[in-house]
Scaffold this motif. Structure first.
Motif, mmCIF file in Angstrom:
data_model
loop_
_atom_site.group_PDB
_atom_site.id
_atom_site.type_symbol
_atom_site.label_atom_id
_atom_site.label_comp_id
_atom_site.label_asym_id
_atom_site.label_seq_id
_atom_site.Cartn_x
_atom_site.Cartn_y
_atom_site.Cartn_z
ATOM 1 N N THR A 18 0.822 -1.211 0.000
ATOM 2 C CA THR A 18 0.000 0.000 0.000
ATOM 3 C C THR A 18 0.858 1.263 0.000
ATOM 4 O O THR A 18 0.465 2.270 -0.584
ATOM 5 N N GLU A 19 2.035 1.202 0.608
ATOM 6 C CA GLU A 19 2.920 2.370 0.610
ATOM 7 C C GLU A 19 3.476 2.646 -0.787
ATOM 8 O O GLU A 19 3.644 3.786 -1.188
ATOM 9 N N GLU A 45 1.892 1.856 -3.559
ATOM 10 C CA GLU A 45 0.728 2.369 -4.305
ATOM 11 C C GLU A 45 0.593 3.877 -4.152
ATOM 12 O O GLU A 45 0.161 4.571 -5.066
ATOM 13 N N ASP A 46 0.996 4.407 -2.991
ATOM 14 C CA ASP A 46 0.942 5.856 -2.770
ATOM 15 C C ASP A 46 1.910 6.611 -3.672
ATOM 16 O O ASP A 46 1.693 7.770 -3.999
#
Length: 125
Positions: free
Chosen positions: A53-54, A56-57
């Motif tokens: 998810t990091e 994806e940022d």
């Protein structure tokens, strides 16, 4: 004329290209990641990535349709879902990967810089 150094680099590139060609997905689950060169290479090889998810940022892999975003804890479940993807789904991911990486390709970057340089030169005349 090829040099020993250029021959070594060519062999390394061939090994890397074969590794990407032999893979189904590229996995980058990381807590702290900038713009990963390995991720851009995987996208350039149209290899759908699974990113944390990091990551994806930083680069919207899942949002663009090029791959998936998950946590390290949920990776196993994500892999099980991906295993069910049909050939149309894989092809859609590959096309999205090619689109996502386009702004980062060297020929695109060089063209953008050339256009910027040309506009700056024209503005000073």
């Amino acid at each position: 004329r090829p040099t020993p150094r250029s021959n070594r680099r060519q062999r390394q590139m061939c090994i890397r290209d074969r590794a990407y060609a032999g893979a189904d997905v590229f996995v980058l689950i990381s807590r702290f990641e900038g713009l990963s060169m390995a991720l851009l290479e995987a996208l350039a090889h149209q290899l759908p990535p699974i990113v944390g998810t990091e990551v994806e940022d930083v680069l919207p892999v899942a949002a663009s349709g090029a791959g998936w975003s998950t946590s390290a804890e949920a990776l196993g479940g994500q892999l099980n879902e991906i295993a069910q993807l049909d050939s149309n789904g894989w092809e859609a991911k590959r096309r999205a990967a090619a689109r996502l990486v386009e702004p980062y390709r060297w020929d695109t970057i060089a063209g953008d810089y050339g256009a910027l340089y040309g506009s700056l030169v024209s503005a000073t005349r």
